[in-house]
Design an enzyme around this catalytic site. Structure first.
Site, PDB file in Angstrom:
ATOM      1  N   GLU A 122      -5.632  -8.639   0.748  1.00 35.93           N
ATOM      2  CA  GLU A 122      -6.335  -8.286   1.991  1.00 35.93           C
ATOM      3  C   GLU A 122      -7.796  -8.007   1.664  1.00 35.93           C
ATOM      4  O   GLU A 122      -8.106  -7.387   0.637  1.00 35.93           O
ATOM      5  CB  GLU A 122      -5.780  -7.010   2.654  1.00 35.93           C
ATOM      6  CG  GLU A 122      -4.417  -7.152   3.257  1.00 35.93           C
ATOM      7  CD  GLU A 122      -3.918  -5.873   3.934  1.00 35.93           C
ATOM      8  OE1 GLU A 122      -4.750  -5.015   4.315  1.00 35.93           O
ATOM      9  OE2 GLU A 122      -2.691  -5.741   4.066  1.00 35.93           O
TER      10      GLU A 122
ATOM     11  N   GLU B 157       0.793  -1.232   0.000  1.00 36.27           N
ATOM     12  CA  GLU B 157       0.000   0.000   0.000  1.00 36.27           C
ATOM     13  C   GLU B 157       0.830   1.288   0.000  1.00 36.27           C
ATOM     14  O   GLU B 157       1.019   1.936   1.034  1.00 36.27           O
ATOM     15  CB  GLU B 157      -0.967   0.011   1.188  1.00 36.27           C
ATOM     16  CG  GLU B 157      -1.924  -1.157   1.175  1.00 36.27           C
ATOM     17  CD  GLU B 157      -3.044  -1.050   2.195  1.00 36.27           C
ATOM     18  OE1 GLU B 157      -2.952  -0.179   3.076  1.00 36.27           O
ATOM     19  OE2 GLU B 157      -3.992  -1.820   2.104  1.00 36.27           O
TER      20      GLU B 157
END
Ligand code: GBH
Length: 481
Positions: free
Chosen positions: A387, A199
């Site tokens: 995720e 991320e």
């Protein structure tokens, strides 16, 4: 009544409908299909759970670990909820065998974990701390002994504090590549799947532009854009380093929370708008990786603040990947309009439903559109959902139960939508649920629980929630219902 097999049902009806509407303005319309009761996933689909080092390990000073920017940040008054830190977290540093047994009881075939860079190189570069790497040897051996395949992320935000200038300094990208080279060489005999970074937006913009994550800086745009560039450069150099130090079959990718643009309705025009938005809206990160360049729209938008790029940077950044990992939680709705870019992002009304974290708005179709947009734009070889999950206001009852029906609802709906992508033959290879257990939720401290195991942060006892029981059934049956 005529009975259809699942695939006939999904495919032939859709194909017939597509033919019937071809050429008309409705040709892009995805027709509502009757849903059979059980959604089977293909044989060999990988089910897993995900965690990250700083969020679960604790052992902050154990065996020579050096501090990371998250140690510093969380110990700075006012930065995290109630000043909470990852000093102990779930103490997975000592309790990892227990955690592997939680995974085993779920029946997962894979586990996504990250490495604490400063456990292995306490100063980020230079002196190697063998005891730090020994810990990961133990975890990986324990996973393999229990027939669980490790997927390893090199960097999930816990940058060694000692690296001068952090991500503002271009040398940090090089330090990352050296770390990835050294460690992939050591683990590459047992680990076949590596992710470089997790991320970009969280360790660049949130850390250096907006300040709510470590190191808590609020830099002007030009400098913050340079930080972004160093982040993706680290990824690119990391891919090259891992490839140079591991067997040819090793799979290399990353875990990225691309903003997922979802068409407000499934008509051609809005679907096109969502795809354009996906490319433009992720220009500094995923788009740059997939295309090996900063696209014109981004350069025009940033003007004089655009990042400074050195020769060879974009080639490294565009290094081919074996898979793209998508962390998907929440949708951003978009519609077609007649502006120059051709799309407009829809603001959510304040009544829009969300989960227990305010940012976590609910729209399970984001998992389908995330996969579809990325695949249609860039045709990656493989996709993992690295995720997906939710916080919930979990309460442990005196009887020792956690009835997290909202989390079950969230997961069921996302896996139903992911099935749609699988059924349309997008190359989704696996799904990692965030998270195996409650853990240190960054600036939210321990106030937001994302686990399917409840953790009592005083005793460190782990208790399976209803969602763990539900996920175990999904895995055992290889289907969602
Ligand atoms: C993931 O980020 C992370 O990879 C993982 O470590 C984390 O535990 C998990 O999600 C759950 O949050 O400060 O209100 O502006 C998901 C994307 C981006 C969501 C940053 C929270 C900050 C919201 N995250 N965002 S706010």
């Amino acid at each position: 009544m005529i009975s259809f097999s699942r695939r006939q049902f999904g495919k032939s009806v859709a194909a017939a409908a597509a033919t019937a509407y071809a050429g008309s303005s409705l040709s892009g319309l995805a027709l509502a299909q009757p849903q059979p009761a059980a959604l089977h996933y293909p044989k060999g689909f990988l089910w897993g759970c995900a965690t990250a080092a700083y969020q679960i390990e604790g052992g902050a000073q154990a065996d020579g670990r050096g501090p990371s920017v998250w140690d510093t940040f969380s110990h700075t008054p006012g930065k995290t909820y109630h000043g909470e830190t990852g000093d102990v977290a779930d103490d997975s540093y000592h309790l990892y065998k227990e955690d592997v047994q939680l995974l085993k009881a779920l029946g997962v075939s894979t586990y996504r974990m990250s490495l604490s860079w400063s456990r292995i190189f306490p100063e980020g570069r230079g002196a190697f701390n063998p005891k730090g790497l020994d810990y990961y040897d133990r975890v990986i051996d324990e996973l393999l002994a229990n027939h669980i395949t490790p997927y390893v992320t090199f960097f999930h935000w816990d940058l060694p504090q000692a690296l001068p200038g952090g991500w503002q300094n271009r040398d940090t990208s090089k330090a990352f590549a050296d770390y990835a080279a050294f460690v992939s060489k050591r683990l590459g005999d047992r680990v076949q799947h590596f992710m470089t970074t997790n991320e970009f937006v969280c360790f660049t913009d949130l850390g250096y532009r907006y300040g709510q994550f470590a190191p808590g800086m609020k830099l002007p745009d030009a400098e913050a854009n340079q930080v972004r560039h160093h982040g993706i450069l680290a990824h690119g150099l990391g891919v090259q380093a891992i490839r140079a130090n591991t067997p040819a079959a090793t799979q290399v990718g990353l875990a990225e929370n691309a903003t997922v643009f979802v068409p407000v309705m499934e008509t051609d025009a809005h679907i096109q708008a969502a795809q354009k938005a996906m490319r433009v809206g992720n220009a500094p990160f995923l788009t740059a990786l997939m295309e090996g360049k900063y696209i014109d729209e981004y350069l025009a938008q940033e003007g004089a603040n655009a990042p400074k790029v050195e020769p060879g940077d974009m080639q490294a950044i565009g290094s081919p990947l074996d898979f793209v990992g998508l962390n998907i939680y929440t949708p951003t709705y978009v519609r077609a309009d007649d502006s120059p870019l051709g799309f407009a992002v829809e603001p959510n009304p304040s009544s829009y439903p969300h989960m227990y974290s305010p940012w976590l708005t609910l729209g399970p179709e984001c998992i389908y559109w995330g996969v579809r947009n990325v695949c249609d734009l860039w045709k990656p070889k493989g996709i993992y959902i690295t995720e997906n999950g939710t916080s919930s206001d979990d309460v442990l009852t005196p009887a020792g139960r956690v009835e997290d029906v909202d989390r079950v609802m969230y997961l069921r709906n996302h896996l139903t939508q992911l099935h749609r992508a699988v059924d349309e033959d997008y190359p989704v290879k696996g799904y990692f649920l965030w998270s195996l257990m409650d853990n240190f939720e960054w600036a939210d401290g321990y106030s937001k629980r994302f686990g399917i195991h409840y953790v009592d942060f005083k005793t460190l006892k782990r208790t399976p929630k209803l969602s763990a029981e539900w996920y175990r059934n999904v895995i055992a049956q290889n289907r969602v219902e």
